[in-house]
Structures are given as structure tokens and as C-alpha cells.
Design a protein around this motif. Sequence first.
Motif, PDB file in Angstrom:
ATOM      1  N   GLU A 198       3.522  -4.314  -4.004  1.00  0.00           N
ATOM      2  CA  GLU A 198       3.131  -5.531  -3.286  1.00  0.00           C
ATOM      3  C   GLU A 198       1.880  -6.153  -3.908  1.00  0.00           C
ATOM      4  O   GLU A 198       1.752  -7.376  -3.951  1.00  0.00           O
ATOM      5  N   GLU A 199       0.970  -5.326  -4.396  1.00  0.00           N
ATOM      6  CA  GLU A 199      -0.217  -5.851  -5.076  1.00  0.00           C
ATOM      7  C   GLU A 199       0.186  -6.608  -6.341  1.00  0.00           C
ATOM      8  O   GLU A 199      -0.371  -7.667  -6.654  1.00  0.00           O
ATOM      9  N   ALA A 200       1.136  -6.034  -7.078  1.00  0.00           N
ATOM     10  CA  ALA A 200       1.617  -6.709  -8.287  1.00  0.00           C
ATOM     11  C   ALA A 200       2.283  -8.038  -7.938  1.00  0.00           C
ATOM     12  O   ALA A 200       2.109  -9.043  -8.641  1.00  0.00           O
ATOM     13  N   GLN A 201       3.021  -8.052  -6.816  1.00  0.00           N
ATOM     14  CA  GLN A 201       3.677  -9.293  -6.384  1.00  0.00           C
ATOM     15  C   GLN A 201       2.642 -10.341  -6.003  1.00  0.00           C
ATOM     16  O   GLN A 201       2.766 -11.520  -6.336  1.00  0.00           O
ATOM     17  N   GLU A 202       1.600  -9.912  -5.281  1.00  0.00           N
ATOM     18  CA  GLU A 202       0.542 -10.847  -4.884  1.00  0.00           C
ATOM     19  C   GLU A 202      -0.175 -11.413  -6.110  1.00  0.00           C
ATOM     20  O   GLU A 202      -0.522 -12.603  -6.146  1.00  0.00           O
ATOM     21  N   ALA A 203      -0.406 -10.574  -7.118  1.00  0.00           N
ATOM     22  CA  ALA A 203      -1.053 -11.046  -8.346  1.00  0.00           C
ATOM     23  C   ALA A 203      -0.187 -12.077  -9.056  1.00  0.00           C
ATOM     24  O   ALA A 203      -0.681 -13.105  -9.544  1.00  0.00           O
ATOM     25  N   LEU A 204       1.113 -11.813  -9.112  1.00  0.00           N
ATOM     26  CA  LEU A 204       2.030 -12.781  -9.728  1.00  0.00           C
ATOM     27  C   LEU A 204       2.052 -14.089  -8.961  1.00  0.00           C
ATOM     28  O   LEU A 204       2.021 -15.174  -9.550  1.00  0.00           O
ATOM     29  N   ASP A 205       2.102 -13.999  -7.645  1.00  0.00           N
ATOM     30  CA  ASP A 205       2.120 -15.207  -6.807  1.00  0.00           C
ATOM     31  C   ASP A 205       0.858 -16.032  -7.013  1.00  0.00           C
ATOM     32  O   ASP A 205       0.909 -17.267  -7.067  1.00  0.00           O
ATOM     33  N   ARG A 216      -4.666 -11.425 -16.198  1.00  0.00           N
ATOM     34  CA  ARG A 216      -5.202 -10.103 -16.460  1.00  0.00           C
ATOM     35  C   ARG A 216      -4.959  -9.177 -15.269  1.00  0.00           C
ATOM     36  O   ARG A 216      -4.614  -7.995 -15.434  1.00  0.00           O
ATOM     37  N   ASP A 217      -5.134  -9.723 -14.061  1.00  0.00           N
ATOM     38  CA  ASP A 217      -4.857  -8.925 -12.856  1.00  0.00           C
ATOM     39  C   ASP A 217      -3.378  -8.536 -12.793  1.00  0.00           C
ATOM     40  O   ASP A 217      -3.036  -7.424 -12.398  1.00  0.00           O
ATOM     41  N   VAL A 218      -2.514  -9.467 -13.160  1.00  0.00           N
ATOM     42  CA  VAL A 218      -1.076  -9.180 -13.157  1.00  0.00           C
ATOM     43  C   VAL A 218      -0.767  -8.021 -14.102  1.00  0.00           C
ATOM     44  O   VAL A 218      -0.061  -7.069 -13.745  1.00  0.00           O
ATOM     45  N   ASN A 219      -1.300  -8.102 -15.319  1.00  0.00           N
ATOM     46  CA  ASN A 219      -1.050  -7.036 -16.295  1.00  0.00           C
ATOM     47  C   ASN A 219      -1.554  -5.680 -15.790  1.00  0.00           C
ATOM     48  O   ASN A 219      -0.876  -4.660 -15.929  1.00  0.00           O
ATOM     49  N   SER A 220      -2.735  -5.687 -15.183  1.00  0.00           N
ATOM     50  CA  SER A 220      -3.310  -4.443 -14.674  1.00  0.00           C
ATOM     51  C   SER A 220      -2.467  -3.864 -13.538  1.00  0.00           C
ATOM     52  O   SER A 220      -2.163  -2.661 -13.512  1.00  0.00           O
ATOM     53  N   ASP A 221      -2.062  -4.730 -12.608  1.00  0.00           N
ATOM     54  CA  ASP A 221      -1.281  -4.261 -11.458  1.00  0.00           C
ATOM     55  C   ASP A 221       0.116  -3.799 -11.862  1.00  0.00           C
ATOM     56  O   ASP A 221       0.652  -2.843 -11.291  1.00  0.00           O
ATOM     57  N   MET A 251       1.571  -0.147 -11.277  1.00  0.00           N
ATOM     58  CA  MET A 251       2.843  -0.015 -10.572  1.00  0.00           C
ATOM     59  C   MET A 251       3.807   0.865 -11.351  1.00  0.00           C
ATOM     60  O   MET A 251       4.449   1.760 -10.800  1.00  0.00           O
ATOM     61  N   ARG A 252       3.906   0.622 -12.657  1.00  0.00           N
ATOM     62  CA  ARG A 252       4.822   1.397 -13.485  1.00  0.00           C
ATOM     63  C   ARG A 252       4.457   2.885 -13.463  1.00  0.00           C
ATOM     64  O   ARG A 252       5.345   3.753 -13.414  1.00  0.00           O
ATOM     65  N   THR A 253       3.159   3.167 -13.483  1.00  0.00           N
ATOM     66  CA  THR A 253       2.722   4.570 -13.470  1.00  0.00           C
ATOM     67  C   THR A 253       3.143   5.262 -12.182  1.00  0.00           C
ATOM     68  O   THR A 253       3.684   6.382 -12.205  1.00  0.00           O
ATOM     69  N   LEU A 254       2.911   4.606 -11.029  1.00  0.00           N
ATOM     70  CA  LEU A 254       3.264   5.229  -9.749  1.00  0.00           C
ATOM     71  C   LEU A 254       4.780   5.362  -9.585  1.00  0.00           C
ATOM     72  O   LEU A 254       5.267   6.360  -9.051  1.00  0.00           O
ATOM     73  N   VAL A 255       5.514   4.343 -10.018  1.00  0.00           N
ATOM     74  CA  VAL A 255       6.978   4.408  -9.897  1.00  0.00           C
ATOM     75  C   VAL A 255       7.517   5.572 -10.719  1.00  0.00           C
ATOM     76  O   VAL A 255       8.440   6.287 -10.294  1.00  0.00           O
ATOM     77  N   ALA A 256       6.948   5.752 -11.926  1.00  0.00           N
ATOM     78  CA  ALA A 256       7.412   6.844 -12.791  1.00  0.00           C
ATOM     79  C   ALA A 256       7.104   8.207 -12.178  1.00  0.00           C
ATOM     80  O   ALA A 256       7.861   9.173 -12.354  1.00  0.00           O
ATOM     81  N   HIS A 308      12.467  -5.936  -9.513  1.00  0.00           N
ATOM     82  CA  HIS A 308      12.262  -7.344  -9.142  1.00  0.00           C
ATOM     83  C   HIS A 308      10.939  -7.861  -9.712  1.00  0.00           C
ATOM     84  O   HIS A 308      10.867  -8.987 -10.228  1.00  0.00           O
ATOM     85  N   ILE A 309       9.906  -7.033  -9.639  1.00  0.00           N
ATOM     86  CA  ILE A 309       8.615  -7.406 -10.215  1.00  0.00           C
ATOM     87  C   ILE A 309       8.731  -7.530 -11.735  1.00  0.00           C
ATOM     88  O   ILE A 309       8.200  -8.473 -12.328  1.00  0.00           O
ATOM     89  N   GLU A 310       9.411  -6.594 -12.352  1.00  0.00           N
ATOM     90  CA  GLU A 310       9.565  -6.616 -13.807  1.00  0.00           C
ATOM     91  C   GLU A 310      10.255  -7.892 -14.287  1.00  0.00           C
ATOM     92  O   GLU A 310       9.881  -8.474 -15.301  1.00  0.00           O
ATOM     93  N   GLN A 311      11.261  -8.321 -13.550  1.00  0.00           N
ATOM     94  CA  GLN A 311      11.976  -9.541 -13.928  1.00  0.00           C
ATOM     95  C   GLN A 311      11.054 -10.760 -13.871  1.00  0.00           C
ATOM     96  O   GLN A 311      11.059 -11.608 -14.765  1.00  0.00           O
ATOM     97  N   GLN A 312      10.265 -10.840 -12.796  1.00  0.00           N
ATOM     98  CA  GLN A 312       9.311 -11.943 -12.672  1.00  0.00           C
ATOM     99  C   GLN A 312       8.270 -11.887 -13.789  1.00  0.00           C
ATOM    100  O   GLN A 312       7.885 -12.919 -14.366  1.00  0.00           O
ATOM    101  N   TYR A 313       7.821 -10.675 -14.082  1.00  0.00           N
ATOM    102  CA  TYR A 313       6.779 -10.477 -15.093  1.00  0.00           C
ATOM    103  C   TYR A 313       7.270 -10.900 -16.471  1.00  0.00           C
ATOM    104  O   TYR A 313       6.567 -11.611 -17.204  1.00  0.00           O
ATOM    105  N   GLN A 314       8.477 -10.491 -16.835  1.00  0.00           N
ATOM    106  CA  GLN A 314       9.018 -10.843 -18.138  1.00  0.00           C
ATOM    107  C   GLN A 314       9.213 -12.354 -18.276  1.00  0.00           C
ATOM    108  O   GLN A 314       8.972 -12.933 -19.332  1.00  0.00           O
TER     109      GLN A 314
END
Length: 389
Positions: A113-120, A76-81, A85-90, A54-60
Motif C-alpha cells: 500500500e505504501e508503494a501504491q501511495e507513492a505511485l499515486d 525516488r520514493d516510488v523506487n525505494s518503496d 515491497m519486493r524484499t518483503l514479498v520474496a 499490480h504494483i509492478e505493472q504500474q511501475y513498469q
Amino acid sequence: MKKALLAAIIISAAGLSGCASTESTQQNVHNTNDVEVMDEAALAILKVKGLAEHIEQQYQAAKEQNYVYFAPDSWRDVNSDVRAMRTLVARFDPNDQGFFGGPSESKVIDKIEEAQEALDKAVRIKQLVSVFLAQQLADIEYLSPQVHGQWQNSLNDINESTADLIADIEDDGSTDGYEKRSSTVQARLLQLEIRIVKSNYYTPLVKKMKKMDQNLIPQTYAKIQQSVQQLNDAIMFSTRNKNIIENIVAKVENDLRRANSVTTEVKWINSINHSESEKIALRYRDALSTAAFNLFAEDISSLSYVEQITYFNDALHNKLEQQQALNDEQAQLIIALTEKMNAALTESDNLAINETISDLDIVAADATIEVEKHSQVATNIAVIKTGEE
């Protein structure tokens, strides 16, 4: 599904084996528990991957909306988060949660959730900036394709000021207190646009005007100055109204052509010896007399110059009244040409007189069947042209 089916099969087998030993029953229960644990692990993986997707779709989608411009720090925060996120999921593995194992489910979900907050936050900042600087951003988009050469540095400076303003709004998360800076950017954009339009329309005409001898044709020069000032005002107050600007440009260009003709005439007059002043009078009187005779078969050579002009004006209107069969378009064209002829006669502009006669010739050639009843007009005009040549 295969694991759930396997668990069901094991449970069924345990219930149907009434004569089995207690040891066998305990082993079956142990196997069933293993399958249930595996089910929970699979669900955890599905949950984590679903949230991450869901985050990936929003990001793209956001990558196509220029967040790097509207909310640079937030992006920049979005890219970092997202990378974290991708590292932990993997690395996430519910079956490997020991001391040296992968991240826990809660830790992975926290990072999601941090990545979602950054996107928001990026979305909120972009919306804030887009609304507050709507006019400035629209003007930059409008001007950018038109800017080249000498204007590029000015636009670059404005872009830098706009970027600084956006960064400060982003830091504060509010537009309060930034009204003056936004107005300054808007004023600079307007001035740049005016300068560009002037360079395209106003400046070339002013250069032509300044090449003329103001002392030689003071009255004609004053008319050009008035038209040029009118053009300047139109550019200042109707910068994007090309129809108004181009109409005034056409008027200035016509005034410049007239000024060149008048200059030529004045120079010729000044070159005439006072003892030959009669040549000047005959030149203009003969032009009018010849035109009147060939057009209207009238000899007006005995009239004064002012009387000749009056006669010519009245005769042209009378000729027009005789051609009521003209359609509206032709009638309007004839009216415009007669007005042009009157002006040319008033100013003793031989060049304009010849041009108008040529235009009348074209109108006569293209006239309708009803107009052709007055074919003598076309014939007379042709005679005039032959005489002038």
C-alpha cells in the motif's frame, strides 16, 4: 486445487468409515485441518503476489513516462518503496510466522500500500506540473533539437531553472505562488528562440548591409534598412511563422542585390570625368531606345529619358493586352515581369533590365500555341539579348 481435492477426499473417507476406530477418526480430522491450513496459506500467497504484481505493472508503465523529470522526489520514493515491497514479498511465507520467521501478511500488504501511495503521488505531481508548465515544456521540446553551440549553455540554464521550479512545486504539492517564476521561464525561452531565429535569418543580412557604403547610396540604403526592420519585427512577433519570415528575407536579399547594382553604377558615374558626362546620358538612353526598337519596332531616341520610360511602360501593357489567349498562370507571370521591368527602368538598373529580358525570353519559349502567334516578341527579345552581349 490439489490441496482442496485432497481435503475433500480425506473428509469423504472419514464419513464412509463408520467402523473405524475413534483414534483413526481423530487422525483424519487432524489431517483435514492441516489441509485447510495449507489452503489458507496458498490463498494468502496468491493475494500478496496478486497485489504486488499490480504494483509492478504500474511501475513498469511509469518508467516509460519520465517521472524522474516531472516528479523527481516522488519517483525516488516510488523506487525505494517498490524495492522494499519486493524484499518483503520474496520473504513472505504464511507457514513460517514464528518469532524468527518471515514478515506477516499485514506487514507485506502495508508495504504494498505504501508503494501504491507513492505511485499515486507521483502521478498526481506529474499531472500538476504537466498542466501548469505545459507551454514551457512544449517550447523546451520544440527548441531542444535546434539548439547547438553558443545556445546550449542558455538552454541548459533554462532547464535548470525549470527543474528547480518543478522541485519546489513538488515539495508544496501545489502551483500556488509560482506564476511569476513560470512566466520568467517562458520569457527566457521566447528570447532564446528569437535569438536563434535572428542568427539564422536576420544577422547574416545585417552583416551584408553594413558592408555597403551608406554615403554612396543613401536612398537605396534606406530602403534596405526598412526591409531589415520589417524582418526584425516579423521575427519578434511571428517567430515561428517561417512563411512570413522567408518572404521578407527574399525581399531583403533582392534589395541587397539592387543596392550592389546601384553601387556599381554610382561608382562608374563617379569615375566619369565631368567633360564626359554625355557617356552617362547615352548609356541609359541608348539602353531604353534599343529595347523599345527591338520589342516594338519604334524609334524613341528623340524622347526625353522620362518620356522613354513612360512609352516603354505603356507599350508593355499594350503588348500584354494583345495576348489575351495566355492562361492565368502565364498572364500573372507576364504581369509580374512587366512590373519588374518598369521598376528596373525607373531606377535605371541595367542588371535588372537584362535579367527581366532573359525572363521574358523564357516565358516566350514556354508560351502556348496562342502565344506563339506573337512570335515576333520572342524574336525581338533574342535580338535585345544579342545586342547586350
